[in-house]
Design a protein around this motif. Sequence first.
Motif, PDB file in Angstrom:
ATOM      1  N   GLY B  14     -13.239  -0.700 -31.031  1.00  0.00           N
ATOM      2  CA  GLY B  14     -14.597  -0.323 -31.045  1.00  0.00           C
ATOM      3  C   GLY B  14     -14.782   1.208 -31.119  1.00  0.00           C
ATOM      4  N   GLY B  15     -15.845   1.936 -31.711  1.00  0.00           N
ATOM      5  CA  GLY B  15     -15.889   3.285 -31.286  1.00  0.00           C
ATOM      6  C   GLY B  15     -15.162   4.297 -32.024  1.00  0.00           C
ATOM      7  N   THR B  16     -14.240   3.827 -33.090  1.00  0.00           N
ATOM      8  CA  THR B  16     -13.307   4.842 -33.649  1.00  0.00           C
ATOM      9  C   THR B  16     -14.029   5.529 -34.713  1.00  0.00           C
ATOM     10  N   GLY B  17     -15.307   5.090 -35.144  1.00  0.00           N
ATOM     11  CA  GLY B  17     -15.967   6.004 -36.380  1.00  0.00           C
ATOM     12  C   GLY B  17     -16.176   4.993 -37.681  1.00  0.00           C
ATOM     13  N   LYS B  18     -16.348   3.706 -37.428  1.00  0.00           N
ATOM     14  CA  LYS B  18     -16.370   2.916 -38.431  1.00  0.00           C
ATOM     15  C   LYS B  18     -17.835   3.385 -39.309  1.00  0.00           C
ATOM     16  N   THR B  19     -18.901   3.304 -38.404  1.00  0.00           N
ATOM     17  CA  THR B  19     -20.411   3.510 -38.950  1.00  0.00           C
ATOM     18  C   THR B  19     -20.287   4.884 -39.316  1.00  0.00           C
ATOM     19  N   SER B  20     -19.940   5.989 -38.962  1.00  0.00           N
ATOM     20  CA  SER B  20     -19.941   7.199 -39.311  1.00  0.00           C
ATOM     21  C   SER B  20     -19.430   7.192 -40.741  1.00  0.00           C
ATOM     22  N   LEU B  21     -18.160   6.588 -40.803  1.00  0.00           N
ATOM     23  CA  LEU B  21     -17.474   6.621 -41.914  1.00  0.00           C
ATOM     24  C   LEU B  21     -18.199   6.063 -43.157  1.00  0.00           C
ATOM     25  N   THR B  22     -18.543   4.601 -42.859  1.00  0.00           N
ATOM     26  CA  THR B  22     -19.259   3.924 -43.837  1.00  0.00           C
ATOM     27  C   THR B  22     -20.764   4.603 -44.242  1.00  0.00           C
ATOM     28  N   SER B  23     -21.262   4.972 -43.177  1.00  0.00           N
ATOM     29  CA  SER B  23     -22.583   5.693 -43.784  1.00  0.00           C
ATOM     30  C   SER B  23     -22.452   7.018 -44.684  1.00  0.00           C
ATOM     31  N   SER B  24     -21.161   7.812 -44.421  1.00  0.00           N
ATOM     32  CA  SER B  24     -20.777   8.857 -45.121  1.00  0.00           C
ATOM     33  C   SER B  24     -20.521   8.326 -46.542  1.00  0.00           C
ATOM     34  N   PHE B  25     -19.603   7.243 -46.619  1.00  0.00           N
ATOM     35  CA  PHE B  25     -19.366   6.385 -48.107  1.00  0.00           C
ATOM     36  C   PHE B  25     -20.494   6.182 -48.667  1.00  0.00           C
ATOM     37  N   ALA B  26     -21.468   5.557 -47.938  1.00  0.00           N
ATOM     38  CA  ALA B  26     -22.929   5.075 -48.527  1.00  0.00           C
ATOM     39  C   ALA B  26     -23.609   6.327 -49.142  1.00  0.00           C
ATOM     40  N   ALA B  27     -23.476   7.439 -48.675  1.00  0.00           N
ATOM     41  CA  ALA B  27     -24.312   8.470 -48.950  1.00  0.00           C
ATOM     42  C   ALA B  27     -23.665   9.034 -50.193  1.00  0.00           C
ATOM     43  N   LEU B  28     -22.431   9.115 -50.177  1.00  0.00           N
ATOM     44  CA  LEU B  28     -21.692   9.600 -51.383  1.00  0.00           C
ATOM     45  C   LEU B  28     -21.957   8.711 -52.698  1.00  0.00           C
ATOM     46  N   GLU B  29     -22.198   7.481 -52.352  1.00  0.00           N
ATOM     47  CA  GLU B  29     -22.444   6.539 -53.642  1.00  0.00           C
ATOM     48  C   GLU B  29     -23.878   6.587 -54.076  1.00  0.00           C
ATOM     49  N   GLY B  30     -24.777   6.859 -53.117  1.00  0.00           N
ATOM     50  CA  GLY B  30     -26.277   7.061 -53.257  1.00  0.00           C
ATOM     51  C   GLY B  30     -26.519   5.614 -53.808  1.00  0.00           C
ATOM     52  N   GLU B  31     -27.561   5.491 -54.709  1.00  0.00           N
ATOM     53  CA  GLU B  31     -27.835   4.156 -55.007  1.00  0.00           C
ATOM     54  C   GLU B  31     -27.017   3.204 -55.891  1.00  0.00           C
ATOM     55  N   ASN B  32     -25.734   3.684 -56.150  1.00  0.00           N
ATOM     56  CA  ASN B  32     -24.789   2.721 -56.815  1.00  0.00           C
ATOM     57  C   ASN B  32     -24.488   1.655 -56.086  1.00  0.00           C
ATOM     58  N   THR B  33     -24.921   1.486 -55.142  1.00  0.00           N
ATOM     59  CA  THR B  33     -24.009   0.624 -54.301  1.00  0.00           C
ATOM     60  C   THR B  33     -24.823  -0.207 -53.226  1.00  0.00           C
ATOM     61  N   VAL B  34     -24.294  -1.396 -52.930  1.00  0.00           N
ATOM     62  CA  VAL B  34     -25.137  -2.398 -51.877  1.00  0.00           C
ATOM     63  C   VAL B  34     -24.381  -2.230 -50.568  1.00  0.00           C
ATOM     64  N   ILE B  35     -25.155  -1.977 -49.341  1.00  0.00           N
ATOM     65  CA  ILE B  35     -24.540  -1.692 -48.308  1.00  0.00           C
ATOM     66  C   ILE B  35     -24.733  -2.994 -47.370  1.00  0.00           C
ATOM     67  N   ALA B  36     -23.635  -3.659 -46.854  1.00  0.00           N
ATOM     68  CA  ALA B  36     -23.521  -4.800 -46.038  1.00  0.00           C
ATOM     69  C   ALA B  36     -23.321  -4.495 -44.578  1.00  0.00           C
ATOM     70  N   ASP B  37     -24.211  -4.286 -43.590  1.00  0.00           N
ATOM     71  CA  ASP B  37     -23.590  -4.406 -42.300  1.00  0.00           C
ATOM     72  C   ASP B  37     -23.577  -5.647 -41.515  1.00  0.00           C
ATOM     73  N   CYS B  38     -22.112  -5.823 -41.373  1.00  0.00           N
ATOM     74  CA  CYS B  38     -21.554  -7.222 -40.977  1.00  0.00           C
ATOM     75  C   CYS B  38     -21.316  -7.070 -39.529  1.00  0.00           C
ATOM     76  N   ASP B  39     -21.752  -6.000 -38.821  1.00  0.00           N
ATOM     77  CA  ASP B  39     -21.449  -5.919 -37.278  1.00  0.00           C
ATOM     78  C   ASP B  39     -22.946  -6.355 -36.592  1.00  0.00           C
ATOM     79  N   VAL B  40     -23.018  -7.720 -36.817  1.00  0.00           N
ATOM     80  CA  VAL B  40     -24.380  -8.271 -36.442  1.00  0.00           C
ATOM     81  C   VAL B  40     -24.738  -8.467 -34.905  1.00  0.00           C
ATOM     82  N   ASP B  41     -23.641  -8.138 -34.349  1.00  0.00           N
ATOM     83  CA  ASP B  41     -23.767  -8.296 -32.730  1.00  0.00           C
ATOM     84  C   ASP B  41     -24.521  -6.907 -32.385  1.00  0.00           C
ATOM     85  N   ALA B  42     -23.969  -5.607 -32.935  1.00  0.00           N
ATOM     86  CA  ALA B  42     -24.667  -4.502 -32.620  1.00  0.00           C
ATOM     87  C   ALA B  42     -24.693  -3.507 -33.772  1.00  0.00           C
TER      88      ALA B  42
END
Lengths: 317, 296
Positions: B14-42
């Motif tokens: 944990g804590g290596t930067g998954k969400t930081s990277l995923t959110s950047s990828f999401a920002a780069l794709e804008g509305e062209n994608t569906v994001i699924a947050d599967c870290d349902v625990d936190a």
Amino acid sequence: MNSLSEKLWKTKKFSTAFFVCNSLKNYLKVGFMIHIAVASGKGGTGKTTLSVNLATILSEKYNYNKTVLADLDVEEPNSGLFLDGKLKLQEVKYRMVPEWNEEKCTLCKRCANVCEFNALAFLGFSVLVFPELCHSCYACSELCPENALPMKQRRMGELKHYEISDKLDFIESRLDIGVEQAVPLIKLTRDYVKETFDNDTLVIYDAPPGTSCPVIEAVKKCENTILVTEPTPFGFNDLKLAVETMQELGNKFGVVINRSDANDKIIEDYCNGNNIELYGKIPFMREAAEAYSKGKLLVDEIPVMRKYFETIAERII
Amino acid sequence: MKEFKEIVVISGKGGTGKTSLTSSFAALEGENTVIADCDVDASDMYIILEPEIIQSEDFYSGKTAKIHTEGCVHCFKCKKVCRFDAINVINGDFVVDELNCEGCSYCFHVCPTRTIEMRDNLSGNFFISKSRLGSYLVHAKLNIGADNSGKLVAKVRDEAKRIAKENDKKLIIIDGPPGIGCPVVSSLTGVDFAVVVTEPTVSGKHDLKRVGELLKKMKIPGGVVINKFDINPEMTEEIKNELDNYNLKLIAQLPFDKIFSDAITVKKSVVEYDNGEIAALIKDSWGKVKTLVNNK
């Protein structure tokens, strides 16, 4: 239960005596063992850093017969990377899952009907067992009228017990790749600790991240829990989840801020506002990140770090 | 043939930067994608994406036993068969310890007076939202101590697929949980590509190897981003040397930079917050990931 004890049971006297004995037994067994869990909602906040350094300080400075560090993050056990010691014991851990006996089976489907986990399926004239879905409840096996589903051992991982110094022992369990359920191995590891050590032992559990079943298994019945967080919105959000978990369990707990910096205030205000004790802080230092990356103990490598862990130790004991 | 691709970002540790990277990828794709947050625990993705919830639903999974005192004849059968130590006798009454109960129903089946009821667990909620980037976000919140057997993760992914299909989106980006257990396996099943975020530390390397083995076992192609590579350059080299053993490609190595935590502090993704070297490296990584996925 035979009929005599059933009658006795109904007279309540028996039940009271039963409880007194039981609680006395429990008290004598765990009364002098202290269990402290190190947990966090978010991963990577510093559970392992805190666990290994704190266990080292506690074993050096306090007079417990033994300090034991047990790594219960069985999916990714990391504490052992920071400790050197002599391997005292290594054992494979199993859990029980049913195995289909074709000759005895009459295809009555009782087993698949009782299984709540979809771990058994009928395929034509045979029964398929899905071990990763099985929770080892024995219902299918023992309710089978033909004894056609005997429980068999299935390997789930390995436990290792090291002696780090004459005051500090380290235990880690490691889930095999592809085994999905962490809880049974965490349970067996806690049992091992309970059976192996007796009075006057201080046990530190390095818990897995999150707030779901594996964490509960690791922190329940601990006398104290340290929640490690970091001063970022992610750290803060997950800390709140972890606090809710502790409150739900009724555990005593406090907070440690790791990588403490100018943004600590969001965590401090929250703790003050909710009457949560702050057990301490570990400042952000690039040298610390580098020492960690090499598998070194901060209390050995960076002398100024020592006092931060000593403060935490004083507050939790 | 699926009409869309699924890319998951995981890490083992944990804590290596998954969400930081995923959110950047999401920002780069804008509305062209569906994001699924599967870290349902936190789940933390919503902090950056500030979604507006369109739909919220309860999620039930598993059961918990409840013993009714009336009718109980104290026969001990339930207590005897329970393998989870979940039935306690308190002041003469049989009571289920809900935290220990696995919901296996064995007690229910052996109770001679049918006094035990199996109740469905409300184990969390899931949400379908519109992020501030215009993309759909499917996320969830697991209740405290609930069983994270991967069912809620599977539900989040199913909903993300449904939305992708209905809205003709070609890509689903999944933010995965840490570890290698049930929720991770559930996040990985059937995806097209896995981005593994690691860091050059003894733990990062150790956990990367375990994730690498899991990917190999599940036959999922993957690539690695080494975050904070300059914290320990020798370890970075060691990690790079390991990649071939697991058929993992090196996607990028990112330097240690306070930009990551600064961006989170103002609730922005790194590529939105910064326009310098780091943002360029992340854009470049995303380009590489997409090429690898399309050439699969």
